[in-house]
Write a protein that holds these residues in place. Sequence first.
Motif, mmCIF file in Angstrom:
data_model
loop_
_atom_site.group_PDB
_atom_site.id
_atom_site.type_symbol
_atom_site.label_atom_id
_atom_site.label_comp_id
_atom_site.label_asym_id
_atom_site.label_seq_id
_atom_site.Cartn_x
_atom_site.Cartn_y
_atom_site.Cartn_z
ATOM 1 N N LEU A 182 21.861 67.310 42.679
ATOM 2 C CA LEU A 182 21.920 65.850 42.643
ATOM 3 C C LEU A 182 21.123 65.252 41.490
ATOM 4 C CD1 LEU A 182 21.285 65.141 46.460
ATOM 5 C CD2 LEU A 182 23.493 65.346 45.311
ATOM 6 N N CYS A 183 19.993 65.882 41.154
ATOM 7 C CA CYS A 183 19.028 65.274 40.236
ATOM 8 C C CYS A 183 18.342 66.349 39.397
ATOM 9 C CB CYS A 183 17.924 64.538 41.019
ATOM 10 S SG CYS A 183 18.456 63.569 42.419
ATOM 11 N N GLN A 184 17.562 65.881 38.430
ATOM 12 C CA GLN A 184 16.608 66.747 37.751
ATOM 13 C C GLN A 184 15.307 66.690 38.555
ATOM 14 O OE1 GLN A 184 16.173 66.296 33.523
ATOM 15 N NE2 GLN A 184 18.294 65.626 33.242
ATOM 16 N N VAL A 185 14.893 67.809 39.111
ATOM 17 C CA VAL A 185 13.781 67.837 40.054
ATOM 18 C C VAL A 185 12.507 68.331 39.374
ATOM 19 C CG1 VAL A 185 12.933 68.768 42.240
ATOM 20 C CG2 VAL A 185 15.376 68.249 41.954
ATOM 21 N N THR A 186 11.423 67.586 39.580
ATOM 22 C CA THR A 186 10.102 67.995 39.114
ATOM 23 C C THR A 186 9.183 68.096 40.322
ATOM 24 O OG1 THR A 186 10.406 66.851 36.999
ATOM 25 C CG2 THR A 186 8.151 67.428 37.631
ATOM 26 N N VAL A 187 8.566 69.254 40.501
ATOM 27 C CA VAL A 187 7.681 69.488 41.638
ATOM 28 C C VAL A 187 6.234 69.385 41.175
ATOM 29 C CG1 VAL A 187 6.964 71.141 43.409
ATOM 30 C CG2 VAL A 187 9.376 70.971 42.751
ATOM 31 N N THR A 188 5.442 68.595 41.888
ATOM 32 C CA THR A 188 4.037 68.416 41.524
ATOM 33 C C THR A 188 3.245 68.052 42.776
ATOM 34 O OG1 THR A 188 2.543 67.297 39.972
ATOM 35 C CG2 THR A 188 4.254 65.949 40.997
ATOM 36 N N ASN A 189 1.955 67.874 42.622
ATOM 37 C CA ASN A 189 1.098 67.440 43.727
ATOM 38 C C ASN A 189 1.242 65.929 43.894
ATOM 39 O OD1 ASN A 189 -0.945 67.008 45.600
ATOM 40 N ND2 ASN A 189 -2.569 67.035 44.050
ATOM 41 N N ILE A 190 1.710 65.487 45.063
ATOM 42 C CA ILE A 190 1.889 64.050 45.292
ATOM 43 C C ILE A 190 0.814 63.475 46.206
ATOM 44 C CG2 ILE A 190 4.385 64.190 44.922
ATOM 45 C CD1 ILE A 190 4.741 63.961 47.966
ATOM 46 N N SER A 191 -0.136 64.291 46.638
ATOM 47 C CA SER A 191 -1.148 63.812 47.585
ATOM 48 C C SER A 191 -2.212 62.953 46.908
ATOM 49 C CB SER A 191 -1.810 64.988 48.303
ATOM 50 O OG SER A 191 -2.440 65.853 47.377
ATOM 51 N N GLY A 222 3.481 58.729 34.414
ATOM 52 C CA GLY A 222 3.396 58.026 33.137
ATOM 53 C C GLY A 222 3.888 58.891 31.988
ATOM 54 N N ARG A 223 3.515 60.171 32.027
ATOM 55 C CA ARG A 223 3.991 61.089 30.977
ATOM 56 C C ARG A 223 5.507 61.254 31.053
ATOM 57 N NH1 ARG A 223 -0.660 64.249 32.387
ATOM 58 N NH2 ARG A 223 0.677 65.724 33.511
ATOM 59 N N LEU A 224 6.043 61.364 32.274
ATOM 60 C CA LEU A 224 7.499 61.499 32.426
ATOM 61 C C LEU A 224 8.216 60.264 31.885
ATOM 62 C CD1 LEU A 224 8.091 63.062 35.974
ATOM 63 C CD2 LEU A 224 8.462 64.130 33.754
ATOM 64 N N ILE A 225 7.661 59.096 32.161
ATOM 65 C CA ILE A 225 8.271 57.849 31.684
ATOM 66 C C ILE A 225 8.315 57.820 30.162
ATOM 67 C CG2 ILE A 225 7.901 55.347 31.517
ATOM 68 C CD1 ILE A 225 6.864 55.478 34.436
ATOM 69 N N GLU A 226 7.209 58.216 29.540
ATOM 70 C CA GLU A 226 7.145 58.199 28.074
ATOM 71 C C GLU A 226 8.036 59.269 27.453
ATOM 72 O OE1 GLU A 226 2.986 58.668 27.459
ATOM 73 O OE2 GLU A 226 2.529 56.541 27.771
ATOM 74 N N GLU A 227 8.020 60.478 28.029
ATOM 75 C CA GLU A 227 8.776 61.589 27.445
ATOM 76 C C GLU A 227 10.282 61.428 27.616
ATOM 77 O OE1 GLU A 227 7.170 64.955 29.433
ATOM 78 O OE2 GLU A 227 5.223 64.849 28.400
ATOM 79 N N ASN A 228 10.707 60.745 28.685
ATOM 80 C CA ASN A 228 12.136 60.641 28.979
ATOM 81 C C ASN A 228 12.690 59.230 28.809
ATOM 82 O OD1 ASN A 228 12.850 63.461 30.250
ATOM 83 N ND2 ASN A 228 10.903 62.850 31.184
ATOM 84 N N ALA A 229 11.869 58.328 28.271
ATOM 85 C CA ALA A 229 12.292 56.933 28.063
ATOM 86 C C ALA A 229 12.872 56.333 29.344
ATOM 87 C CB ALA A 229 13.304 56.847 26.923
ATOM 88 N N ILE A 230 12.166 56.560 30.461
ATOM 89 C CA ILE A 230 12.610 56.064 31.764
ATOM 90 C C ILE A 230 12.767 54.546 31.713
ATOM 91 C CG2 ILE A 230 11.924 55.767 34.184
ATOM 92 C CD1 ILE A 230 12.723 58.642 33.570
ATOM 93 N N GLN A 231 13.864 54.047 32.298
ATOM 94 C CA GLN A 231 14.118 52.608 32.289
ATOM 95 C C GLN A 231 13.911 51.944 33.647
ATOM 96 O OE1 GLN A 231 17.634 51.292 30.215
ATOM 97 N NE2 GLN A 231 17.620 53.069 28.851
ATOM 98 N N TYR A 233 23.861 57.689 35.062
ATOM 99 C CA TYR A 233 22.407 57.740 35.215
ATOM 100 C C TYR A 233 21.900 59.176 35.214
ATOM 101 C CZ TYR A 233 22.744 52.824 36.350
ATOM 102 O OH TYR A 233 22.998 51.478 36.281
ATOM 103 N N GLU A 234 20.711 59.341 34.676
ATOM 104 C CA GLU A 234 20.015 60.625 34.689
ATOM 105 C C GLU A 234 18.810 60.459 35.619
ATOM 106 O OE1 GLU A 234 19.209 63.119 30.962
ATOM 107 O OE2 GLU A 234 17.304 62.080 31.335
ATOM 108 N N VAL A 235 18.901 61.054 36.806
ATOM 109 C CA VAL A 235 17.888 60.846 37.842
ATOM 110 C C VAL A 235 16.817 61.922 37.750
ATOM 111 C CG1 VAL A 235 17.446 60.609 40.307
ATOM 112 C CG2 VAL A 235 19.629 59.808 39.347
ATOM 113 N N HIS A 236 15.582 61.493 37.505
ATOM 114 C CA HIS A 236 14.425 62.396 37.494
ATOM 115 C C HIS A 236 13.703 62.226 38.837
ATOM 116 C CE1 HIS A 236 14.539 63.341 33.111
ATOM 117 N NE2 HIS A 236 15.212 62.199 33.097
ATOM 118 N N LEU A 237 13.876 63.181 39.723
ATOM 119 C CA LEU A 237 13.285 63.109 41.060
ATOM 120 C C LEU A 237 11.965 63.868 41.075
ATOM 121 C CD1 LEU A 237 15.080 63.420 44.457
ATOM 122 C CD2 LEU A 237 13.096 64.872 44.008
#
Length: 394
Positions: free
Chosen positions: A48-57, A67-76, A30-34
């Motif tokens: 442990l993972c591929q980490v993306t930092v963003t505003n979660i509030s 949604g962009r991450l899902i499309e760009e990385n073919a998240i399953q 598995y390729e984990v996008h956290l």
Amino acid sequence: MSKIPILFLHNRSYDSAERIFSDQEAWSAYEVHLVTSAKYTDPRLQELCQVTVTNISDLHELEVFCGRLIEENAIQYVSTVTEYFVLLAARLRNTYGLPGMTFATAQRFRDKVLMKTLLAAEGVCTPAFAVVHTQDEVLAFHERHGRCVLKPIQGVGAKDLTVIGSARELPDVTECSQEMEVEAFIDAPMAHCDAITVAGDVQFFSAGQYLQPPGAYRQALFNSSVQIEDAALLQRLRGVQEHINRVLGLEDGVTHLEVFLTPELVFCEIAARPGGGGIAETVEFKYGVNLLRAQVYLDCGRREALVFEGSGRAQAAGHLGILGPQNGGIVQILAEGRHRGQVLEVQHVAPSQATSPRHCTDYSTLCLVQGESHQALRSDLQELQARIAATWGA
């Protein structure tokens, strides 16, 4: 062979992510996008993972970002182990046609009025409750039912919960930023039930009893519980869990159920995620079952990877969450507890806490504890709390 990409929404400590993803062999395919915020970022996460930092509030902005991450990385698969992201994860699955818990099911485990309405109709014992928008509605409910509890319909961690003992204590609900409900106050101890359900059947079940009501955290400055060992009570609580699962339509998932320990066992609420604030860690110590990892396995369709029996280490186990500020006296008390074998693990969550706790798991320190029996551990915890409270003075 390419790895299977999954999206994991994270707003907890490094320790929780480590408990899920540290077994590299288990996640080798598995390729984990956290996705997390700067507040929860830890350099060790990169191991442990591929980490993306963003505003979660802002959940709307986060949904667009994911949604962009899902499309760009073919998240399953999309997964989370925290209440804050349960509905977002389900909505992303619905939007992108991904497997896992649907939004409709997640809503039944998130909306406190919806869940009680459905359960009461099927014979589950619940407190009297109502949606309220005005002070007059709260007052009318109070006049009918007496002492009552006002809380957000989609609240978490007893945040913004108010116990109303008299008409003089009525808050102005028109100033609340969330939709609110009021329910009759149940004067009884509370149990938490933590279960793993697979294909509609409860495959693992445990329960603990809180030493303080979760809603009393501002006054108590502690949040602790001890695992229940009474076989007859565990069987009754499991029956309640199974009934609730059937009514709410749970297929696969880890749940955290809270029940008032009255003769008839009164439902409080249930969440479709592992118990937080030390509960998942306590279950792992006692039973060797990792609830956090189980949740992610189920979110990713990995029923075959689940482990329901492990090598638990404690005869009686529990947790002690300290919501007051740390000091040298507390450090010394906990060090003595570790030396005696009473305290198993200590996590210093924050170096200090200048303001009052924001919710019931807003700890400065979390400890896992063990004892010879349920009753002995309850007594030990009460003594430990008294010693810690004495370090804060008046």
